[in-house]
Design a protein around this motif. Structure first.
Motif, PDB file in Angstrom:
ATOM      1  N   ARG A  17       0.800  -1.227   0.000  1.00  0.00           N
ATOM      2  CA  ARG A  17       0.000   0.000   0.000  1.00  0.00           C
ATOM      3  C   ARG A  17       0.833   1.277   0.000  1.00  0.00           C
ATOM      4  N   VAL A  18       2.146   1.134   0.049  1.00  0.00           N
ATOM      5  CA  VAL A  18       3.032   2.298   0.065  1.00  0.00           C
ATOM      6  C   VAL A  18       3.191   2.828  -1.356  1.00  0.00           C
ATOM      7  N   ARG A  19       3.061   4.134  -1.491  1.00  0.00           N
ATOM      8  CA  ARG A  19       3.219   4.806  -2.786  1.00  0.00           C
ATOM      9  C   ARG A  19       4.347   5.819  -2.687  1.00  0.00           C
ATOM     10  N   HIS A  20       4.538   6.573  -3.751  1.00  0.00           N
ATOM     11  CA  HIS A  20       5.613   7.559  -3.838  1.00  0.00           C
ATOM     12  C   HIS A  20       5.608   8.501  -2.633  1.00  0.00           C
ATOM     13  N   THR A  21       6.725   8.612  -1.969  1.00  0.00           N
ATOM     14  CA  THR A  21       6.990   9.444  -0.785  1.00  0.00           C
ATOM     15  C   THR A  21       6.236   9.033   0.481  1.00  0.00           C
ATOM     16  N   ASN A  22       5.472   7.939   0.430  1.00  0.00           N
ATOM     17  CA  ASN A  22       4.868   7.428   1.665  1.00  0.00           C
ATOM     18  C   ASN A  22       5.964   6.838   2.546  1.00  0.00           C
ATOM     19  N   THR A  23       5.662   6.696   3.822  1.00  0.00           N
ATOM     20  CA  THR A  23       6.652   6.168   4.757  1.00  0.00           C
ATOM     21  C   THR A  23       6.134   4.976   5.548  1.00  0.00           C
ATOM     22  N   VAL A  24       7.096   4.174   5.998  1.00  0.00           N
ATOM     23  CA  VAL A  24       6.853   3.045   6.889  1.00  0.00           C
ATOM     24  C   VAL A  24       7.881   3.146   8.006  1.00  0.00           C
ATOM     25  N   VAL A  25       7.441   2.928   9.226  1.00  0.00           N
ATOM     26  CA  VAL A  25       8.332   2.955  10.384  1.00  0.00           C
ATOM     27  C   VAL A  25       8.735   1.522  10.719  1.00  0.00           C
ATOM     28  N   GLN A  61      12.795  -5.573  -1.887  1.00  0.00           N
ATOM     29  CA  GLN A  61      11.434  -5.525  -2.402  1.00  0.00           C
ATOM     30  C   GLN A  61      10.797  -4.141  -2.361  1.00  0.00           C
ATOM     31  N   TYR A  62      11.541  -3.142  -1.952  1.00  0.00           N
ATOM     32  CA  TYR A  62      10.955  -1.841  -1.650  1.00  0.00           C
ATOM     33  C   TYR A  62      11.929  -0.777  -2.144  1.00  0.00           C
ATOM     34  N   VAL A  63      11.452   0.190  -2.888  1.00  0.00           N
ATOM     35  CA  VAL A  63      12.316   1.252  -3.399  1.00  0.00           C
ATOM     36  C   VAL A  63      12.337   2.386  -2.372  1.00  0.00           C
ATOM     37  N   ILE A  64      13.476   2.570  -1.735  1.00  0.00           N
ATOM     38  CA  ILE A  64      13.608   3.556  -0.666  1.00  0.00           C
ATOM     39  C   ILE A  64      14.376   4.764  -1.184  1.00  0.00           C
ATOM     40  N   ARG A 104       7.507  13.313  15.131  1.00  0.00           N
ATOM     41  CA  ARG A 104       6.482  14.083  14.413  1.00  0.00           C
ATOM     42  C   ARG A 104       6.150  13.461  13.066  1.00  0.00           C
ATOM     43  N   ARG A 105       7.066  12.711  12.504  1.00  0.00           N
ATOM     44  CA  ARG A 105       6.837  12.051  11.216  1.00  0.00           C
ATOM     45  C   ARG A 105       5.960  10.792  11.348  1.00  0.00           C
ATOM     46  N   VAL A 106       6.008  10.166  12.502  1.00  0.00           N
ATOM     47  CA  VAL A 106       5.380   8.855  12.691  1.00  0.00           C
ATOM     48  C   VAL A 106       3.883   8.835  12.351  1.00  0.00           C
ATOM     49  N   PRO A 107       3.064   9.775  12.809  1.00  0.00           N
ATOM     50  CA  PRO A 107       1.627   9.685  12.521  1.00  0.00           C
ATOM     51  C   PRO A 107       1.279   9.763  11.035  1.00  0.00           C
ATOM     52  N   HIS A 108       2.215  10.196  10.217  1.00  0.00           N
ATOM     53  CA  HIS A 108       1.971  10.311   8.780  1.00  0.00           C
ATOM     54  C   HIS A 108       2.351   9.049   8.021  1.00  0.00           C
ATOM     55  N   ALA A 109       2.890   8.057   8.720  1.00  0.00           N
ATOM     56  CA  ALA A 109       3.324   6.812   8.080  1.00  0.00           C
ATOM     57  C   ALA A 109       2.119   5.948   7.703  1.00  0.00           C
ATOM     58  N   TYR A 121      17.339   3.564  20.359  1.00  0.00           N
ATOM     59  CA  TYR A 121      17.011   4.455  19.239  1.00  0.00           C
ATOM     60  C   TYR A 121      17.261   3.802  17.879  1.00  0.00           C
ATOM     61  N   ALA A 122      16.968   2.535  17.749  1.00  0.00           N
ATOM     62  CA  ALA A 122      17.196   1.816  16.493  1.00  0.00           C
ATOM     63  C   ALA A 122      16.120   2.090  15.447  1.00  0.00           C
ATOM     64  N   ASN A 123      15.148   2.896  15.765  1.00  0.00           N
ATOM     65  CA  ASN A 123      13.991   3.158  14.901  1.00  0.00           C
ATOM     66  C   ASN A 123      14.379   3.824  13.590  1.00  0.00           C
ATOM     67  N   LEU A 124      13.698   3.415  12.530  1.00  0.00           N
ATOM     68  CA  LEU A 124      13.920   4.003  11.207  1.00  0.00           C
ATOM     69  C   LEU A 124      12.577   4.342  10.565  1.00  0.00           C
ATOM     70  N   ILE A 125      12.583   5.386   9.761  1.00  0.00           N
ATOM     71  CA  ILE A 125      11.434   5.689   8.909  1.00  0.00           C
ATOM     72  C   ILE A 125      11.923   5.568   7.474  1.00  0.00           C
ATOM     73  N   LEU A 126      11.304   4.665   6.736  1.00  0.00           N
ATOM     74  CA  LEU A 126      11.666   4.412   5.342  1.00  0.00           C
ATOM     75  C   LEU A 126      10.719   5.205   4.447  1.00  0.00           C
ATOM     76  N   GLU A 127      11.282   6.065   3.626  1.00  0.00           N
ATOM     77  CA  GLU A 127      10.470   6.857   2.701  1.00  0.00           C
ATOM     78  C   GLU A 127      10.628   6.286   1.301  1.00  0.00           C
ATOM     79  N   SER A 128       9.507   5.944   0.678  1.00  0.00           N
ATOM     80  CA  SER A 128       9.575   5.373  -0.666  1.00  0.00           C
ATOM     81  C   SER A 128      10.031   6.424  -1.681  1.00  0.00           C
ATOM     82  N   ALA A 129      10.674   5.936  -2.710  1.00  0.00           N
ATOM     83  CA  ALA A 129      11.181   6.852  -3.751  1.00  0.00           C
ATOM     84  C   ALA A 129      10.083   7.205  -4.728  1.00  0.00           C
TER      85      ALA A 129
END
Length: 129
Positions: A17-25, A61-64, A104-109, A121-129
């Motif tokens: 369900r991730v599209r261009h510039t969407n993020t996953v935490v 499998q994911y374009v970051i 602040r970015r998390v709720p938009h993922a 603090y190992a957390n990452l936010i992956l932003e799709s390309a």
């Protein structure tokens, strides 16, 4: 039946369900619950799986386009741990920002994948390309 790659149906559904510039935490075991976004909890025991293991599964499998990490990760972990993250991300830009800005970015993922990682603090936010 899926034979290779990510086998977890909830993770596959989330990534599909991730599209261009969407993020996953991809978060560590202590990351707070965010009721407004879908969470796939993969945590089993301490450090199973780790954030890096999940990242390794996702990368093929994911374009970051960018990866966001917390500045505090560099402050509290050894240089070898920080360098290992940089090695895993390769040519993908790795952006460090203060913990407060990161959160602040998390709720938009699109969603959050929780791991059993105990690395601070190992957390990452992956932003799709």
């Amino acid at each position: 039946m899926i034979r290779t790659g990510i086998l977890n149906p909830a993770v596959l559904s989330l990534l599909a369900r991730v599209r261009h510039t969407n993020t996953v935490v991809v978060a560590d075991r202590g990351f707070p619950l965010w009721p407004q976004i879908e969470t796939v909890d993969l945590s089993l025991v301490d450090d199973v799986p780790t954030v890096r293991q999940v990242l390794d599964a996702i990368l093929p499998q994911y374009v970051i386009g960018r990866i966001f990490a917390e500045e505090e990760f560099r402050q509290v972990n050894s240089p070898s741990v920080v360098e290992a993250l940089r090695d895993h991300t390769g040519a993908i830009p790795l952006v460090f920002e203060p913990h407060v800005e990161f959160k602040r970015r998390v709720p938009h993922a699109i969603g959050l994948i929780r791991t059993g990682d105990s690395t601070p603090y190992a957390n990452l936010i992956l932003e799709s390309a």
